[in-house]
Design a protein around this motif. Structure first.
Motif, PDB file in Angstrom:
ATOM      1  N   ASP A  69       0.792  -1.157   0.043  1.00  0.00           N
ATOM      2  CA  ASP A  69       0.309  -0.142  -0.039  1.00  0.00           C
ATOM      3  C   ASP A  69       0.689   0.426   0.750  1.00  0.00           C
ATOM      4  O   ASP A  69       0.534   2.216  -0.193  1.00  0.00           O
ATOM      5  CB  ASP A  69      -0.716  -0.187   1.069  1.00  0.00           C
ATOM      6  CG  ASP A  69      -1.924  -1.204   0.826  1.00  0.00           C
ATOM      7  OD1 ASP A  69      -1.801  -1.665   0.192  1.00  0.00           O
ATOM      8  OD2 ASP A  69      -2.884  -1.609   2.453  1.00  0.00           O
ATOM      9  N   LEU A  70       2.100   1.344   0.761  1.00  0.00           N
ATOM     10  CA  LEU A  70       2.641   2.275   0.594  1.00  0.00           C
ATOM     11  C   LEU A  70       3.701   2.889  -0.664  1.00  0.00           C
ATOM     12  O   LEU A  70       3.494   3.994  -1.106  1.00  0.00           O
ATOM     13  CB  LEU A  70       3.962   2.033   1.459  1.00  0.00           C
ATOM     14  CG  LEU A  70       4.902   2.877   1.819  1.00  0.00           C
ATOM     15  CD1 LEU A  70       3.934   4.338   2.346  1.00  0.00           C
ATOM     16  CD2 LEU A  70       6.707   2.640   2.889  1.00  0.00           C
ATOM     17  N   PHE A  71       3.544   1.549  -1.127  1.00  0.00           N
ATOM     18  CA  PHE A  71       4.398   1.996  -2.509  1.00  0.00           C
ATOM     19  C   PHE A  71       3.404   2.345  -3.438  1.00  0.00           C
ATOM     20  O   PHE A  71       3.907   3.130  -4.636  1.00  0.00           O
ATOM     21  CB  PHE A  71       5.399   0.581  -3.242  1.00  0.00           C
ATOM     22  CG  PHE A  71       6.985   0.672  -2.466  1.00  0.00           C
ATOM     23  CD1 PHE A  71       6.700   0.233  -1.185  1.00  0.00           C
ATOM     24  CD2 PHE A  71       8.170   0.030  -3.368  1.00  0.00           C
ATOM     25  CE1 PHE A  71       8.233   0.514  -1.017  1.00  0.00           C
ATOM     26  CE2 PHE A  71       9.087  -0.484  -3.783  1.00  0.00           C
ATOM     27  CZ  PHE A  71       9.521   0.338  -2.142  1.00  0.00           C
ATOM     28  N   VAL A  72       2.150   1.992  -3.677  1.00  0.00           N
ATOM     29  CA  VAL A  72       1.086   2.202  -4.682  1.00  0.00           C
ATOM     30  C   VAL A  72       0.644   3.721  -3.765  1.00  0.00           C
ATOM     31  O   VAL A  72       0.944   4.618  -5.383  1.00  0.00           O
ATOM     32  CB  VAL A  72      -0.117   1.289  -4.545  1.00  0.00           C
ATOM     33  CG1 VAL A  72      -0.927   1.968  -5.050  1.00  0.00           C
ATOM     34  CG2 VAL A  72       0.277   0.181  -5.120  1.00  0.00           C
ATOM     35  N   ALA A  73       0.781   4.122  -2.808  1.00  0.00           N
ATOM     36  CA  ALA A  73       0.554   5.200  -2.198  1.00  0.00           C
ATOM     37  C   ALA A  73       1.128   5.964  -2.627  1.00  0.00           C
ATOM     38  O   ALA A  73       0.818   7.455  -3.143  1.00  0.00           O
ATOM     39  CB  ALA A  73      -0.344   5.383  -1.647  1.00  0.00           C
ATOM     40  N   GLN A  74       2.508   6.151  -2.507  1.00  0.00           N
ATOM     41  CA  GLN A  74       3.461   7.130  -3.603  1.00  0.00           C
ATOM     42  C   GLN A  74       4.050   7.012  -4.703  1.00  0.00           C
ATOM     43  O   GLN A  74       4.696   7.759  -4.783  1.00  0.00           O
ATOM     44  CB  GLN A  74       4.792   6.959  -2.443  1.00  0.00           C
ATOM     45  CG  GLN A  74       4.594   7.103  -0.961  1.00  0.00           C
ATOM     46  CD  GLN A  74       6.092   7.211  -0.083  1.00  0.00           C
ATOM     47  OE1 GLN A  74       6.926   6.959  -0.174  1.00  0.00           O
ATOM     48  NE2 GLN A  74       5.382   7.291   1.119  1.00  0.00           N
ATOM     49  N   ARG A  75       2.930   6.744  -4.939  1.00  0.00           N
ATOM     50  CA  ARG A  75       3.268   6.164  -6.819  1.00  0.00           C
ATOM     51  C   ARG A  75       4.933   5.617  -7.053  1.00  0.00           C
ATOM     52  O   ARG A  75       5.489   6.227  -8.330  1.00  0.00           O
ATOM     53  CB  ARG A  75       2.941   7.615  -7.269  1.00  0.00           C
ATOM     54  CG  ARG A  75       1.852   8.288  -7.162  1.00  0.00           C
ATOM     55  CD  ARG A  75       1.310   9.337  -7.891  1.00  0.00           C
ATOM     56  NE  ARG A  75      -0.008  10.136  -7.636  1.00  0.00           N
ATOM     57  CZ  ARG A  75      -0.443  10.121  -8.477  1.00  0.00           C
ATOM     58  NH1 ARG A  75      -0.805   8.938  -9.719  1.00  0.00           N
ATOM     59  NH2 ARG A  75      -2.033  10.151  -8.241  1.00  0.00           N
ATOM     60  N   ILE A  76       5.257   4.729  -6.081  1.00  0.00           N
ATOM     61  CA  ILE A  76       6.523   4.337  -6.918  1.00  0.00           C
ATOM     62  C   ILE A  76       6.797   3.214  -7.452  1.00  0.00           C
ATOM     63  O   ILE A  76       7.596   3.149  -8.679  1.00  0.00           O
ATOM     64  CB  ILE A  76       7.741   3.220  -5.328  1.00  0.00           C
ATOM     65  CG1 ILE A  76       7.047   4.817  -4.733  1.00  0.00           C
ATOM     66  CG2 ILE A  76       8.856   2.466  -5.565  1.00  0.00           C
ATOM     67  CD1 ILE A  76       7.987   4.200  -3.360  1.00  0.00           C
ATOM     68  N   VAL A  77       5.262   2.443  -7.653  1.00  0.00           N
ATOM     69  CA  VAL A  77       4.750   1.476  -8.296  1.00  0.00           C
ATOM     70  C   VAL A  77       3.481   1.030  -8.263  1.00  0.00           C
ATOM     71  O   VAL A  77       2.265   1.178  -7.760  1.00  0.00           O
ATOM     72  CB  VAL A  77       5.565   0.178  -7.947  1.00  0.00           C
ATOM     73  CG1 VAL A  77       4.891  -0.283  -6.905  1.00  0.00           C
ATOM     74  CG2 VAL A  77       5.566  -1.289  -9.433  1.00  0.00           C
ATOM     75  N   ALA A  78       2.859   0.547 -10.081  1.00  0.00           N
ATOM     76  CA  ALA A  78       1.716   1.006 -10.286  1.00  0.00           C
ATOM     77  C   ALA A  78       1.095  -0.514 -10.186  1.00  0.00           C
ATOM     78  O   ALA A  78       1.676  -1.191  -9.503  1.00  0.00           O
ATOM     79  CB  ALA A  78       1.367   1.015 -11.650  1.00  0.00           C
ATOM     80  N   GLU A  79      -0.536  -0.643  -8.991  1.00  0.00           N
ATOM     81  CA  GLU A  79      -0.775  -0.886  -8.499  1.00  0.00           C
ATOM     82  C   GLU A  79      -0.896  -2.416  -9.137  1.00  0.00           C
ATOM     83  O   GLU A  79      -0.502  -3.396  -8.616  1.00  0.00           O
ATOM     84  CB  GLU A  79      -2.053  -0.724  -7.894  1.00  0.00           C
ATOM     85  CG  GLU A  79      -3.403  -2.072  -7.185  1.00  0.00           C
ATOM     86  CD  GLU A  79      -3.907  -1.414  -6.426  1.00  0.00           C
ATOM     87  OE1 GLU A  79      -4.749  -2.228  -5.455  1.00  0.00           O
ATOM     88  OE2 GLU A  79      -4.557  -0.165  -6.820  1.00  0.00           O
ATOM     89  N   GLU A  80      -1.631  -2.120 -10.836  1.00  0.00           N
ATOM     90  CA  GLU A  80      -1.427  -3.293 -11.436  1.00  0.00           C
ATOM     91  C   GLU A  80      -0.207  -4.458 -11.640  1.00  0.00           C
ATOM     92  O   GLU A  80      -0.788  -5.436 -11.675  1.00  0.00           O
ATOM     93  CB  GLU A  80      -2.233  -3.256 -12.958  1.00  0.00           C
ATOM     94  CG  GLU A  80      -1.397  -1.853 -13.476  1.00  0.00           C
ATOM     95  CD  GLU A  80      -1.281  -1.094 -13.413  1.00  0.00           C
ATOM     96  OE1 GLU A  80      -1.146  -0.072 -14.388  1.00  0.00           O
ATOM     97  OE2 GLU A  80      -2.342  -0.198 -11.897  1.00  0.00           O
ATOM     98  N   ARG A  81       0.495  -3.393 -11.546  1.00  0.00           N
ATOM     99  CA  ARG A  81       2.044  -4.420 -11.093  1.00  0.00           C
ATOM    100  C   ARG A  81       2.221  -5.508 -10.360  1.00  0.00           C
ATOM    101  O   ARG A  81       3.456  -6.135  -9.937  1.00  0.00           O
ATOM    102  CB  ARG A  81       3.408  -3.093 -11.957  1.00  0.00           C
ATOM    103  CG  ARG A  81       3.286  -3.365 -12.847  1.00  0.00           C
ATOM    104  CD  ARG A  81       4.279  -2.479 -13.856  1.00  0.00           C
ATOM    105  NE  ARG A  81       4.175  -1.143 -14.659  1.00  0.00           N
ATOM    106  CZ  ARG A  81       4.508  -2.020 -15.693  1.00  0.00           C
ATOM    107  NH1 ARG A  81       5.662  -2.960 -16.094  1.00  0.00           N
ATOM    108  NH2 ARG A  81       4.413  -1.249 -17.016  1.00  0.00           N
ATOM    109  N   THR A  82       1.768  -5.063  -9.077  1.00  0.00           N
ATOM    110  CA  THR A  82       1.737  -5.429  -7.696  1.00  0.00           C
ATOM    111  C   THR A  82       1.242  -7.336  -7.607  1.00  0.00           C
ATOM    112  O   THR A  82       0.193  -7.214  -7.784  1.00  0.00           O
ATOM    113  CB  THR A  82       2.159  -5.024  -6.064  1.00  0.00           C
ATOM    114  OG1 THR A  82       0.399  -4.193  -6.598  1.00  0.00           O
ATOM    115  CG2 THR A  82       2.582  -3.105  -6.879  1.00  0.00           C
TER     116      THR A  82
END
Length: 373
Positions: A153-166
Motif C-alpha cells: 500500500d505504501l509503494f502504491v500510495a507514493q506512486r513508486i509502483v503501479a498497483e497492477e504490477r504488484t
C-alpha cells in the motif's frame, strides 16, 4: 537446452538460506539457475545446489555514485552475455541496478520487496534517494512482489509502483516438512530466543534491556541471541558491546548456524522486537515449529504474530513494553503456551507453505515471458 534465469541478491547467504526451495523448483521446471551475488563463505553451498554463480561487487551500505554506476554496468554486461528469460531481484541494489540493466536489454523483471529496512524506518535524504531509484527501476517490471499489505500500500500510495504490477507473497514461505514441531521438555529454565542479524533495527538493544528487567524478577530465565555479528550495516551491534552483555550474564550469544531447528526446538518462546519487517523468517520458522511468539506490533511481524492467537505483541523501541510481554508469557499456564504454539503451526500450515510461494513465482515468470512471445 535449458532456459537461463538469473537470481540476484546482496548476499549468497540469503540465496542459500531463504531461496533454496525456489531454486530447486526452478531447476525442476527446466531452468538453468544463475546467481549473481557477492562472493562469501556460503557460495560453495550455492554452487552445490547446481547453481552457476557469477560474482558481483555490491556495496550494500555505500552511497557512492561511482560504485553504483559500476554495479549497473556489471549487471548490463552479465545479462547481455547470458540473455536470460527473466531477471529476479531482491534487496535494494539488485532491485534497482539489476532492473535498470534488464529493462535496457528487454529482459522481463520480477522484483521482490522483502522488507523496507533501514532506509524507510526514518524518513530522510536516504529515503528520498531510494524512493526515486525504486520509482524508476520498477516502472517497467512485470511483477513486483511484496511480503505484506502495508508495504504494498505504501509503494502504491507514493506512486513508486503501479498497483497492477504488484502482488503479495507469504514471505519466502516455509518448508513445513523441514520445520516441524519438536517435543519441548518443561525441565530446565525458561528460554527466550531471538533469531536475527544483530542490528539495532531488529530490536536487539530492546531485547537486552528487557532481559535486564525480567531477570530482576525471574533470575533463572535465560535469554539467547542467535545471529551474525559484524554485519555490514549502519545499525550493526559492535562485537565489543555484545561481549560486554555476555560478560554481564544478561544474554548468551549462540553465534551463527546453518540449522536453526535445534535452537528453536530448545526455546520456550521466540522473540523479535524488530522496528519493521517484510515477512520475518525467524518468526515463520518458529511458528512452523509450534512456538509461542513475542513480537513488535509493526508491519511484517503482525502477518505471522497475532495477538490473542499465537503471540503477545509489544510496542516498537520500548524495552519496558517488551519486558511486560515477556512477564505475561512467563505468567501463562503451560497449557496456554502450548495452545499458542499449536496455533502458530496451524497458521503456518494454512497460509505460509513454501509451495504457495513457488507457484506464484512460476506463474509470474510464465506470464512475463509469454508477453514477449
Amino acid at each position: 537446452m535449458s532456459k537461463v534465469i538469473v537470481l540476484s541478491i546482496n548476499t549468497s547467504w540469503n540465496l542459500v538460506n531463504f531461496r533454496r526451495n525456489l531454486i530447486m523448483r526452478l531447476q525442476r521446471e527446466g531452468f538453468e539457475v544463475v546467481a549473481v551475488s557477492p562472493v562469501d563463505i556460503h557460495m560453495p553451498a550455492l554452487v552445490a545446489l547446481g547453481v552457476r554463480h557469477i560474482p558481483v561487487l555490491i556495496d550494500s551500505k555505500g552511497l557512492s555514485p561511482v560504485r553504483d554506476l559500476a554495479l549497473g554496468v556489471a549487471y548490463w554486461r552479465i545479462l547481455k552475455d547470458l540473455r536470460p528469460v527473466a531477471f529476479l531481484g531482491w534487496t535494494i541494489k539488485p532491485n534497482v541496478y539489476g532492473s535498470f540493466a534488464a529493462h535496457a536489454l528487454g529482459i522481463p523483471v520480477i522484483n521482490n520487496i522483502s522488507g523496507l529496512g533501514t532506509a524507510f524506518i526514518k524518513v530522510n535524504l536516504l529515503t528520498r534517494i531510494v524512493t526515486t531509484l525504486y520509482r524508476a527501476a520498477l516502472a517497467r517490471s512485470a511483477t513486483v512482489f511484496f511480503q505484506n499489505q502495508h508495504d504494498r500500500d505504501l509503494f502504491v500510495a507514493q506512486r513508486i509502483v503501479a498497483e497492477e504490477r504488484t502482488a503479495l507473497l507469504p514471505g519466502s514461505g516455509i518448508d513445513l516438512a523441514q520445520f516441524v514441531p519438536a517435543q519441548h521438555t518443561s525441565d530446565g529454565p525458561f528460554v527466550f530466543l531471538m533469531v536475527a542479524r544483530l542490528l539495532r533495527d531488529k530490536g536487539v538493544v530492546e531485547f537486552v534491556e528487557a532481559a535486564r528487567i525480567v531477570r530482576r524478577i525471574h533470575p533463572d530465565v535465560q535469554f539467547q541471541l542467535l545471529g551474525a555479528t559484524d554485519v555490514e550495516n549502519r545499525t550493526a551491534i559492535p562485537r565489543d558491546v555484545l561481549t560486554q552483555w555476555e560478560n554481564e550474564g544478561i544474554v548468551r550469544h549462540l553465534g551463527e548456524t546453518s540449522d536453526v531447528r535445534p535452537h528453536l526446538a530448545a526455546a520456550s518462546a521466540v522473540v523479535l522486537p524488530s522496528y519493521r519487517e517484510g515477512m520475518p523468517r525467524s518468526l515463520l520458522e518458529a511458528a512452523a515449529m509450534a512456538k509461542p511468539l513475542i513480537a513488535t506490533d509493526v508491519p511484517g511481524c503482525t502477518e505471522i504474530a497475532r495477538a490473542g492467537e499465537n503471540a503477545i505483541l509489544c510496542k516498537m523501541r520500548d524495552s519496558d513494553s517488551l519486558a511486560q510481554g515477556m512477564l505475561a508469557m512467563l505468567a501463562l499456564p503451560p497449557e496456554e503456551r502450548s495452545f499458542m504454539g499449536s496455533r502458530s503451526r496451524a497458521i503456518a500450515e494454512s497460509e505460509f507453505d513454501v509451495l504457495v510461494v513457488e507457484d506464484r513465482y512460476i506463474n509470474a515468470i510464465t506470464c512475463a515471458t509469454a508477453r514477449l512471445s
